[in-house]
Design a protein around this motif. Structure first.
Motif, PDB file in Angstrom:
ATOM      1  N   VAL A 193       1.091  -0.980  -0.068  1.00 31.67           N
ATOM      2  CA  VAL A 193       0.335   0.080  -0.115  1.00 31.67           C
ATOM      3  C   VAL A 193       0.926   1.220   0.389  1.00 31.67           C
ATOM      4  N   ARG A 194       0.477   2.092  -0.909  1.00 31.01           N
ATOM      5  CA  ARG A 194       1.412   3.490  -0.861  1.00 31.01           C
ATOM      6  C   ARG A 194       0.083   4.143  -0.695  1.00 31.01           C
ATOM      7  N   VAL A 195       0.539   5.620   0.376  1.00 30.55           N
ATOM      8  CA  VAL A 195       0.218   7.072  -0.015  1.00 30.55           C
ATOM      9  C   VAL A 195       0.856   7.827   0.105  1.00 30.55           C
ATOM     10  N   ASN A 196      -0.436   8.633  -1.062  1.00 31.37           N
ATOM     11  CA  ASN A 196       0.182   9.470  -1.789  1.00 31.37           C
ATOM     12  C   ASN A 196       1.987   9.394  -2.021  1.00 31.37           C
ATOM     13  N   GLY A 197       2.306   7.795  -2.572  1.00 24.81           N
ATOM     14  CA  GLY A 197       3.265   7.435  -3.074  1.00 24.81           C
ATOM     15  C   GLY A 197       4.531   7.077  -1.696  1.00 24.81           C
ATOM     16  N   HIS A 198       3.954   7.202  -0.406  1.00 24.67           N
ATOM     17  CA  HIS A 198       4.658   6.475   0.210  1.00 24.67           C
ATOM     18  C   HIS A 198       4.475   5.289   0.582  1.00 24.67           C
ATOM     19  N   THR A 199       5.126   4.087   0.449  1.00 28.43           N
ATOM     20  CA  THR A 199       5.294   2.342   0.974  1.00 28.43           C
ATOM     21  C   THR A 199       4.954   2.664   2.494  1.00 28.43           C
ATOM     22  N   LEU A 200       3.422   2.399   2.959  1.00 32.28           N
ATOM     23  CA  LEU A 200       3.160   2.037   4.009  1.00 32.28           C
ATOM     24  C   LEU A 200       3.594   0.508   5.200  1.00 32.28           C
ATOM     25  N   SER A 201       4.432   0.318   5.968  1.00 36.00           N
ATOM     26  CA  SER A 201       5.499  -0.017   6.583  1.00 36.00           C
ATOM     27  C   SER A 201       4.123  -1.380   7.283  1.00 36.00           C
ATOM     28  N   VAL A 202       4.695  -2.523   7.245  1.00 36.12           N
ATOM     29  CA  VAL A 202       4.039  -3.582   8.120  1.00 36.12           C
ATOM     30  C   VAL A 202       2.948  -3.223   9.465  1.00 36.12           C
ATOM     31  N   SER A 203       3.655  -2.381  10.316  1.00 39.14           N
ATOM     32  CA  SER A 203       3.631  -1.658  11.723  1.00 39.14           C
ATOM     33  C   SER A 203       1.666  -1.057  10.697  1.00 39.14           C
TER      34      SER A 203
END
Length: 244
Positions: A220-230
């Protein structure tokens, strides 16, 4: 562990067709939303897939895109953009869908985010039958031109996901049978699924996602930033990471 290259590597949204519309039962939201749709699922008699916006009660829209993805948002909502990369043969993607799908859809229909689903194949060709399972499923989804039915069919694919990457699944006959209750029965859709018309495009798009940095599914990316597992541990954690 999520699906990853080169090891390469059920629906959270309940959908039912009622008359001319689709009722979306969101498990985490005490509301019933209706998707309005016209005509067939978008597969023309000539076999060409005609992309159509699925209009959702409350003002949101489900818009299939030419690359096989689908954007769901209220008109005018452009941020935050939540990009979800998924492989239908990846068991972790099924887990993710069951856990997070209602929350993501609720954010989109309430106007607090633009959610974009990106079906892909993360498994390499040497990882069988997972690679071919995922390819058939993603290619079949590309045969659905109507945004409302696209969402319904995505849920059906997760509902019938093979139990492991070593399990055979998503046969052509099964893919057609999953579509029947959704009204996807026209000859154009059937021919599109049987011929895997979009398989080559699915492979090309998938390679592009991997080249862009997608190293596993679900991602998952939010505004291009990949979310971490946490960030993806719970729906509440992901909602905070999205800012919705």
């Amino acid at each position: 562990m999520p699906g990853k290259p080169p090891k390469r590597g059920n629906g959270g949204l309940a959908v039912a067709l009622i008359g001319g519309g689709v009722v979306l039962a969101l498990a985490l939201v005490a509301a019933v939303l209706v998707i309005a749709q016209d005509g067939d699922g978008g597969g023309g008699g000539d076999g060409e897939v005609r992309l159509r916006v699925g209009r959702i009660a409350g003002g949101a829209e489900a818009t299939p895109l030419p690359d096989g993805s689908l954007a769901m948002a209220r008109p005018g909502v452009t941020s935050p953009v939540v990009d979800v990369y998924e492989d239908f043969a990846c068991p972790h993607c099924g887990d993710f869908d069951r856990k997070h799908d209602p929350m993501l859809k609720e954010l989109a229909v309430s106007g607090r985010a633009k959610v974009v689903f990106h079906p892909m194949v993360i498994f390499g060709e040497s990882t069988q039958p997972a690679h071919d399972n995922a390819l058939r499923a993603a290619s079949a989804l590309r045969c659905v031109g109507d945004g409302a039915r696209w969402l319904s069919y995505q849920d059906a694919l997760y509902a019938h996901q093979p139990p492991s990457i070593s399990s055979q699944g998503y046969s052509t006959a099964d893919l057609l049978s999953y579509a029947e209750p959704l009204g996807l029965t026209d000859d154009g859709f059937r021919r599109c699924v049987e011929s895997q018309r979009h398989a080559a495009s699915v492979k090309t798009v998938s390679r592009g996602y991997i080249s862009s940095g997608v190293q596993g599914t679900p991602s998952v990316r939010v505004n291009g930033h990949t979310l971490s597992v946490s960030d993806m541990e719970t729906p509440e954690a992901m909602r905070r990471a999205i800012g919705g």
